[in-house]
Scaffold this motif. Structure first.
Motif, PDB file in Angstrom:
ATOM      1  N   LYS A 127       0.827  -1.208   0.000  1.00 37.15           N
ATOM      2  CA  LYS A 127       0.000   0.000   0.000  1.00 37.15           C
ATOM      3  C   LYS A 127       0.860   1.256   0.000  1.00 37.15           C
ATOM      4  N   GLU A 128       1.851   1.296   0.895  1.00 32.75           N
ATOM      5  CA  GLU A 128       2.686   2.491   1.033  1.00 32.75           C
ATOM      6  C   GLU A 128       3.524   2.768  -0.219  1.00 32.75           C
ATOM      7  N   ASN A 130       2.792   1.720  -3.191  1.00 28.08           N
ATOM      8  CA  ASN A 130       1.911   1.880  -4.354  1.00 28.08           C
ATOM      9  C   ASN A 130       2.321   0.958  -5.503  1.00 28.08           C
ATOM     10  N   ASP A 132       2.375  -2.413  -8.189  1.00 26.24           N
ATOM     11  CA  ASP A 132       1.445  -3.029  -9.126  1.00 26.24           C
ATOM     12  C   ASP A 132       1.258  -4.518  -8.863  1.00 26.24           C
ATOM     13  N   CYS A 162      -3.372  -4.998  -4.759  1.00 27.54           N
ATOM     14  CA  CYS A 162      -2.972  -5.184  -6.147  1.00 27.54           C
ATOM     15  C   CYS A 162      -2.938  -6.669  -6.498  1.00 27.54           C
ATOM     16  N   ASN A 316      -3.285  -0.235 -10.477  1.00 26.68           N
ATOM     17  CA  ASN A 316      -3.117   0.757  -9.424  1.00 26.68           C
ATOM     18  C   ASN A 316      -3.386   2.117 -10.056  1.00 26.68           C
ATOM     19  N   SER A 318      -3.993   5.310  -9.075  1.00 30.01           N
ATOM     20  CA  SER A 318      -3.288   6.525  -8.693  1.00 30.01           C
ATOM     21  C   SER A 318      -1.877   6.548  -9.245  1.00 30.01           C
ATOM     22  N   ARG A 319      -1.203   5.398  -9.222  1.00 29.29           N
ATOM     23  CA  ARG A 319       0.159   5.314  -9.741  1.00 29.29           C
ATOM     24  C   ARG A 319       0.171   5.520 -11.249  1.00 29.29           C
ATOM     25  N   GLU A 322      -0.486   9.121 -12.265  1.00 28.47           N
ATOM     26  CA  GLU A 322       0.679   9.946 -11.949  1.00 28.47           C
ATOM     27  C   GLU A 322       1.769   9.759 -12.998  1.00 28.47           C
TER      28      GLU A 322
END
Length: 332
Positions: A127-128, A130, A132, A162, A316, A318-319, A322
């Motif tokens: 989680k931290e 992020n 795949d 994930c 993922n 958000s990743r 980004e």
């Protein structure tokens, strides 16, 4: 070790509508590889290194040490320090071994050392960071994980946000033969995400790729099993579509339509009879309380399959967003 220095590449789908912009950009993938120096851990490293990738891979090697609690004298405290010191030495040696396996590959490697409950710590790190994909061995050094898969591997596969690859030895690592992959395909959204995800790996020529669709019987008034012709036709169409989707990345694709009472048992049986190295099953991304349980098919395959199991859960978001934003800024 260049023969193993292949790495892993996979794109990940989201439960949201298709976004071509997210797919057309080449972006670095982030894989979390949990290691503890055990034979099972080494198997996970070797399988990961055996899988091909197109773009650069970001690989975080995670070593988790469970705290040692001994109440008592100064001697007990000194013993704990010695145990922790030895654990760190083992972690460094394992890290060096993994780096050697990926020598020459297009991989950016990091190393994380954490203390805590192994399964919970791996999930928290996923989680931290992020990531795949999380890769773990089916068993490890802890006593509990030797008794049941339902410890570290099961916890990670159930709670990770994930996709998760749980590795078991299949003899592939010590054989020159190509990998044998089986995709459990049911035609629903989880299966479609899985086929798109696994289809983005540039499988080498010779890869034996099986797509298996299980048609369950209808239950009659008196409990008798009834052949469902309509369902058979639909599954047959799904198999044709899946073969078409995979045709660009695998040349040897074999489809199988099986009628059975139990999807999980049929997939496991197929893996056993055909010497499968990697079983892929789609799993619906879960949230809150529903994530405390895997789907019945995924759970059964994970716990009973004789080979490695890839629980495909999706992208993922958000990743990926980004990375696309950064790529657009760099090109503007």
């Amino acid at each position: 070790m260049r023969s193993l220095a292949l790495g892993l590449h996979a794109y990940w789908l989201d439960s949201q509508p298709y976004d071509a912009k997210l797919w057309d950009r080449k972006t670095m993938r982030h894989v979390l590889l949990a290691v503890d120096g055990s034979p099972a851990s080494d198997q996970a490293v070797r399988l990961l290194a055996h899988l091909p990738h197109r773009d650069r891979l970001e690989l975080t090697i995670l070593t988790v040490i469970e705290p040692v609690y001994i109440h008592g004298s100064y001697a007990a405290t000194e013993m704990i320090e010695q145990v922790n010191s030895h654990a760190r030495e083992l972690a460094e040696a394992t890290h060096a071994n993994v780096c050697e396996k990926f020598d020459g590959a297009n991989v950016l490697i990091h190393h994380e050392y954490r203390q805590g409950n192994i399964g919970e710590t791996i999930v928290q790190a996923a989680k931290e960071l992020n990531v795949d994909l999380v890769v773990v061995g089916a068993t490890g050094r802890s006593q509990l994980s030797r008794v049941l898969l339902g410890s570290v591997s099961d916890h990670v596969a159930t709670h990770a946000p994930c996709s998760v690859l749980v590795v078991r030895p299949s003899g592939l690592e010590d054989s020159p033969r190509p990998i044998r992959v089986c995709l459990g395909y049911e035609g629903g959204e989880p299966a479609k995400r899985a086929i798109a995800e696994i289809g983005e790996i540039p499988w080498t020529s010779g890869t034996e790729f099986h797509v298996v669709s299980i048609v369950t019987y209808l239950l009659g008034v008196y409990g008798e099993l009834i052949h469902d012709e309509q369902s058979v036709k639909q599954h047959d169409e799904d198999l044709k579509e899946s073969k078409l989707q995979l045709s660009d990345v695998a040349s040897d694709i074999r489809t199988h339509l099986i009628e059975s009472e139990h999807r999980g048992e049929s997939l496991v049986s197929f893996a056993e009879k055909n010497g499968i190295d990697l079983m892929v099953v789609g799993e619906t991304p879960r949230g809150n309380l529903s994530r405390f349980l895997l789907g019945s098919t995924s759970r059964y395959v994970l716990r009973h399959s004789p080979c490695s199991v890839w629980i495909s859960r999706g992208i993922n978001t958000s990743r990926r967003s980004e990375q696309v934003s950064q790529s657009e800024m760099a090109s503007s």
